[in-house]
Design a protein around this motif. Structure first.
Motif, PDB file in Angstrom:
ATOM      1  N   ASP B  65       0.754  -1.211  -0.125  1.00  0.00           N
ATOM      2  CA  ASP B  65      -0.029   0.009   0.054  1.00  0.00           C
ATOM      3  C   ASP B  65       0.824   1.250   0.022  1.00  0.00           C
ATOM      4  O   ASP B  65       0.215   2.494  -0.414  1.00  0.00           O
ATOM      5  CB  ASP B  65      -0.958  -0.131   1.311  1.00  0.00           C
ATOM      6  N   GLN B  66       2.135   1.107   0.304  1.00  0.00           N
ATOM      7  CA  GLN B  66       3.000   2.256   0.251  1.00  0.00           C
ATOM      8  C   GLN B  66       3.340   2.761  -1.151  1.00  0.00           C
ATOM      9  O   GLN B  66       3.460   1.973  -2.116  1.00  0.00           O
ATOM     10  CB  GLN B  66       4.403   1.785   0.990  1.00  0.00           C
ATOM     11  N   ALA B  67       3.698   4.135  -0.922  1.00  0.00           N
ATOM     12  CA  ALA B  67       3.869   4.729  -2.456  1.00  0.00           C
ATOM     13  C   ALA B  67       5.223   4.234  -2.968  1.00  0.00           C
ATOM     14  O   ALA B  67       5.454   3.836  -4.154  1.00  0.00           O
ATOM     15  CB  ALA B  67       4.084   6.306  -2.063  1.00  0.00           C
ATOM     16  N   VAL B  68       5.974   4.012  -2.143  1.00  0.00           N
ATOM     17  CA  VAL B  68       7.389   3.431  -2.366  1.00  0.00           C
ATOM     18  C   VAL B  68       7.535   1.928  -1.807  1.00  0.00           C
ATOM     19  O   VAL B  68       7.453   1.961  -0.509  1.00  0.00           O
ATOM     20  CB  VAL B  68       8.708   4.147  -2.120  1.00  0.00           C
ATOM     21  N   ASN B 108       7.653  -5.546  -9.894  1.00  0.00           N
ATOM     22  CA  ASN B 108       6.594  -5.246 -10.457  1.00  0.00           C
ATOM     23  C   ASN B 108       5.423  -5.093  -9.692  1.00  0.00           C
ATOM     24  O   ASN B 108       4.816  -5.851  -8.978  1.00  0.00           O
ATOM     25  CB  ASN B 108       6.309  -6.424 -11.382  1.00  0.00           C
ATOM     26  N   LYS B 109       5.156  -3.857  -9.428  1.00  0.00           N
ATOM     27  CA  LYS B 109       4.004  -3.604  -8.250  1.00  0.00           C
ATOM     28  C   LYS B 109       2.671  -4.103  -8.554  1.00  0.00           C
ATOM     29  O   LYS B 109       1.904  -4.779  -7.705  1.00  0.00           O
ATOM     30  CB  LYS B 109       3.693  -1.926  -7.834  1.00  0.00           C
ATOM     31  N   GLU B 110       2.328  -3.962  -9.846  1.00  0.00           N
ATOM     32  CA  GLU B 110       0.949  -4.279 -10.661  1.00  0.00           C
ATOM     33  C   GLU B 110       0.877  -5.841 -10.074  1.00  0.00           C
ATOM     34  O   GLU B 110      -0.141  -6.288  -9.691  1.00  0.00           O
ATOM     35  CB  GLU B 110       0.740  -3.824 -11.770  1.00  0.00           C
ATOM     36  N   GLY B 111       1.972  -6.489 -10.815  1.00  0.00           N
ATOM     37  CA  GLY B 111       2.098  -7.789 -10.587  1.00  0.00           C
ATOM     38  C   GLY B 111       1.996  -8.297  -9.047  1.00  0.00           C
ATOM     39  O   GLY B 111       1.236  -9.372  -8.770  1.00  0.00           O
ATOM     40  N   CYS B 112       2.637  -7.720  -8.169  1.00  0.00           N
ATOM     41  CA  CYS B 112       2.610  -7.959  -6.983  1.00  0.00           C
ATOM     42  C   CYS B 112       1.246  -7.938  -6.339  1.00  0.00           C
ATOM     43  O   CYS B 112       0.582  -8.909  -5.618  1.00  0.00           O
ATOM     44  CB  CYS B 112       3.532  -7.337  -5.850  1.00  0.00           C
ATOM     45  N   LEU B 113       0.627  -6.960  -6.501  1.00  0.00           N
ATOM     46  CA  LEU B 113      -1.044  -6.592  -6.035  1.00  0.00           C
ATOM     47  C   LEU B 113      -1.847  -7.724  -6.731  1.00  0.00           C
ATOM     48  O   LEU B 113      -2.569  -8.277  -5.815  1.00  0.00           O
ATOM     49  CB  LEU B 113      -1.410  -5.070  -6.552  1.00  0.00           C
ATOM     50  N   SER B 114      -1.620  -8.147  -7.867  1.00  0.00           N
ATOM     51  CA  SER B 114      -2.520  -9.332  -8.284  1.00  0.00           C
ATOM     52  C   SER B 114      -2.119 -10.412  -7.703  1.00  0.00           C
ATOM     53  O   SER B 114      -3.158 -11.281  -7.495  1.00  0.00           O
ATOM     54  CB  SER B 114      -2.646  -9.269  -9.867  1.00  0.00           C
TER      55      SER B 114
END
Lengths: 212, 149
Positions: B65-68, B108-114
């Motif tokens: 959830d963090q920006a970085v 990969n943030k998007e990948g991690c979120l999914s």
């Protein structure tokens, strides 16, 4: 019903995961080992009578609670001290650098000065087994070269427990083994070894309590 | 419900979990380790797994959830979760963690979120079946201890 309990080997299990500690404990107990499970390398060293940064000589104390450990099984990936770090600390008890005499001479000389907290065998003879969830050949080699007897891939199985006994018996004082081989037939070998080790162990333990 | 019927229900449930890929052979190992001297072993391990997992899922949610994003910390938690799911035999959760690790390594943030969503999905599906399993186990144990009295 036999009243005398068979001598049980004592395994020190080290893993930072509570779940994995429960598992290894159960595996070991099912395989008739006595178990002490700790959550870190530093706790393991305490159980072995070695505090971090101290050599076995400075751990001498009559009030010290002696727990004899016949094998250490440790996770590789742990915060702080890894399983590999723990392995090195056990195998290389003495921290005296820059001594240029042969290692075996040195060992024998030093061995006569230090009290062993492990009774019949010195700490560095305790077999160490390393466990890891990752199958990394370079890691495995590093551990085996560092003195680990075995490397188990997690999750550890019941069938892996069989691989422990041969190392525990080798780790016992060498004087005991030829004696047992003479007196027992191969089919009763293990049972006889277990029965004979108990009084032998005690006798050798007492004789090692002297500092020259 | 009679003991036999309870046992039957439990077997059917566990077998279906194997068939669906929720559980793998490691779970059979755990079952083998349970015996008269340690009747609550499987239940204990399952409970620990659930506590551990939920704690880690909460931390992972916060971290992503963090920006970085601190991928090292994320990786450490995923590694732990992968380890526990492997130890308990939670196959689908473990596979989802492996995917998650990949995305983590790629930062990969998007990948991690999914991937996190997938892990959660797999975990909660498993969790509800584990709950049923534990309830059945408890009722079976209650029978056994009644019979001993």
């Amino acid at each position: 019903m036999a009243v005398v309990a068979e001598a049980q080997f004592h395994v020190l299990a080290v893993d930072d995961s509570l779940m994995d500690r429960k598992l290894i404990e159960r595996l070991l107990k099912t395989s008739s080992f006595q178990v002490t499970a700790v959550d870190s390398g530093s706790r393991a060293l305490e159980v072995l009578g070695l505090s971090e940064g101290l050599t076995s000589s400075s751990a001498v104390s009559p009030a010290h609670n002696e727990i004899e450990v016949n094998l250490v099984i440790t996770d590789y990936c742990m915060p702080g001290m890894t399983g590999y770090d723990l392995l090195k600390k056990i195998k290389v008890q003495l921290m005296l650098p820059h001594i240029s005499i042969s290692w075996t001479c040195f060992e024998r000389f030093m061995g006569s000065l230090f009290v062993s907290h492990q009774g019949s065998s010195s700490l560095k003879d305790i077999p160490v087994v390393i466990m890891s969830s990752e199958n990394v050949p370079s890691r495995i080699n590093r551990c085996l070269e560092g003195g680990a007897q075995e490397f188990f891939l997690k999750p550890v199985q019941l069938s892996d427990m069989k691989r422990l006994r041969p190392h525990i018996l080798k780790g016992k004082s060498k004087e005991q083994q030829p004696q047992e081989e003479e007196t027992s037939s191969t089919s009763n070998k293990r049972k006889a070894m277990d029965e004979e080790l108990s009084p032998e162990r005690r006798r050798l333990k007492l004789s090692n309590y002297s500092l020259i | 419900m009679p003991l036999m019927a309870l046992r039957e229900r439990l077997n059917v449930l566990v077998n279906s979990m194997f068939l669906e890929g929720l559980l793998d052979q490691q779970f059979r190992q755990l079952q083998m380790l349970q015996d008269a001297s340690s009747p609550g072993f499987v239940a204990e391990v399952i409970t620990l797994f659930c506590e551990d997992s939920e704690r880690m899922l909460t931390e992972l949610t916060k971290l992503l959830d963090q920006a970085v994003v601190d991928y090292q910390k994320v990786d450490a938690y995923v590694h732990q979760l992968k380890g526990s799911s492997s130890s308990v035999g939670a196959q689908n959760v473990k596979l989802a963690c492996i995917q998650f690790k990949q995305f983590c390594e790629e930062n990969n943030k998007e990948g991690c979120l999914s991937a996190l969503n997938m892990v959660k999905h797999q975990y909660y599906s498993l969790r509800s079946k584990f709950d049923t399993m534990l309830q059945l186990e408890q009722r079976i144990q209650a029978y056994d201890s009644e019979q001993q009295n």
